[in-house]
Design a protein around this motif. Structure first.
Motif, PDB file in Angstrom:
ATOM      1  N   VAL A   1       0.843  -1.206   0.000  1.00  0.00           N
ATOM      2  CA  VAL A   1       0.000   0.000   0.000  1.00  0.00           C
ATOM      3  C   VAL A   1       0.876   1.253   0.000  1.00  0.00           C
ATOM      4  N   ALA A   2       1.890   1.290   0.865  1.00  0.00           N
ATOM      5  CA  ALA A   2       2.773   2.462   0.945  1.00  0.00           C
ATOM      6  C   ALA A   2       3.453   2.728  -0.391  1.00  0.00           C
TER       7      ALA A   2
ATOM      8  N   THR B   1      10.023  10.002   0.817  1.00  0.00           N
ATOM      9  CA  THR B   1      10.302  10.115   2.251  1.00  0.00           C
ATOM     10  C   THR B   1       9.121   9.613   3.073  1.00  0.00           C
ATOM     11  N   GLU B   2       7.921   9.962   2.656  1.00  0.00           N
ATOM     12  CA  GLU B   2       6.740   9.494   3.372  1.00  0.00           C
ATOM     13  C   GLU B   2       6.581   7.985   3.231  1.00  0.00           C
ATOM     14  N   LYS B   3       6.876   7.448   2.065  1.00  0.00           N
ATOM     15  CA  LYS B   3       6.812   5.993   1.870  1.00  0.00           C
ATOM     16  C   LYS B   3       7.783   5.290   2.816  1.00  0.00           C
ATOM     17  N   VAL B   4       8.986   5.824   2.899  1.00  0.00           N
ATOM     18  CA  VAL B   4       9.995   5.232   3.787  1.00  0.00           C
ATOM     19  C   VAL B   4       9.527   5.299   5.241  1.00  0.00           C
TER      20      VAL B   4
ATOM     21  N   CYS C   1       8.026   2.327   9.982  1.00  0.00           N
ATOM     22  CA  CYS C   1       7.200   2.094  11.182  1.00  0.00           C
ATOM     23  C   CYS C   1       6.703   0.661  11.247  1.00  0.00           C
ATOM     24  N   VAL C   2       6.305   0.130  10.108  1.00  0.00           N
ATOM     25  CA  VAL C   2       5.811  -1.247  10.061  1.00  0.00           C
ATOM     26  C   VAL C   2       6.943  -2.223  10.406  1.00  0.00           C
ATOM     27  N   VAL C   3       8.117  -1.988   9.871  1.00  0.00           N
ATOM     28  CA  VAL C   3       9.265  -2.842  10.183  1.00  0.00           C
ATOM     29  C   VAL C   3       9.631  -2.707  11.660  1.00  0.00           C
ATOM     30  N   PHE C   4       9.515  -1.502  12.201  1.00  0.00           N
ATOM     31  CA  PHE C   4       9.803  -1.273  13.615  1.00  0.00           C
ATOM     32  C   PHE C   4       8.910  -2.132  14.509  1.00  0.00           C
ATOM     33  N   VAL C   5       7.630  -2.251  14.151  1.00  0.00           N
ATOM     34  CA  VAL C   5       6.715  -3.111  14.918  1.00  0.00           C
ATOM     35  C   VAL C   5       7.246  -4.543  14.934  1.00  0.00           C
TER      36      VAL C   5
ATOM     37  N   ILE D   1       0.405  10.983   7.952  1.00  0.00           N
ATOM     38  CA  ILE D   1       0.816  11.097   6.548  1.00  0.00           C
ATOM     39  C   ILE D   1      -0.367  11.004   5.597  1.00  0.00           C
ATOM     40  N   LEU D   2      -1.330  10.137   5.903  1.00  0.00           N
ATOM     41  CA  LEU D   2      -2.423   9.917   4.959  1.00  0.00           C
ATOM     42  C   LEU D   2      -3.586  10.896   5.102  1.00  0.00           C
ATOM     43  N   PHE D   3      -3.793  11.447   6.303  1.00  0.00           N
ATOM     44  CA  PHE D   3      -5.013  12.228   6.515  1.00  0.00           C
ATOM     45  C   PHE D   3      -4.785  13.658   7.011  1.00  0.00           C
TER      46      PHE D   3
END
Length: 124
Positions: free
Chosen positions: A50-51, A59-62, A67-71, A121-123
């Motif tokens: 999705v990203a 930069t926003e994609k990264v 964040c997802v990888v951090f989880v 980022i999205l909203f």
């Protein structure tokens, strides 16, 4: 290890290769034994896709993917804590419970961070 026998230190590329193998063993064990890790891994693949297709800056994609990888990283650490605590003993102990709760809290905070970054980022 026998007393007086020193473990030979592996250096250079052999050390890197060994470390990579240990990392893959850890990922395999997490996938095999940890339902939460499997769920987060599937979600990570979906959210990464999705990203990548969203019309946002690189930069926003990264930031979204990081964040997802951090989880997942925090989940691996939490699973490691739980495995060590369980290895020590299955009887209830206040410190064991505290360690597991703190690991769980770390996962929760990483999920909150991820949610916040995605919403921002999205909203916003």
């Amino acid at each position: 290890m026998t007393a007086g026998v020193e473990k030979t230190q592996v250096k250079g590329m052999k050390r890197v290769i060994n470390a990579t193998g240990y990392s893959f063993k850890g990922l395999t064990a997490a996938w095999k034994y940890e339902a939460a890790f499997r769920q987060e891994a599937v979600l990570a693949v979906l959210l990464t896709f999705v990203a990548l297709i969203l019309p946002i800056s690189s930069t926003e994609k990264v930031a979204l993917i990081a964040c997802v990888v951090f989880v997942m990283v925090v989940e691996l650490l939490n699973s490691a804590i739980e495995a060590v605590v369980d290895r020590v003993g299955m009887e209830h102990h206040e410190l064991s419970g505290r360690a597991k709760d703190m690991g769980s809290a770390a996962v929760f905070l990483s999920l909150c961070l991820t949610f916040g970054v995605w919403v921002t980022i999205l909203f916003l």
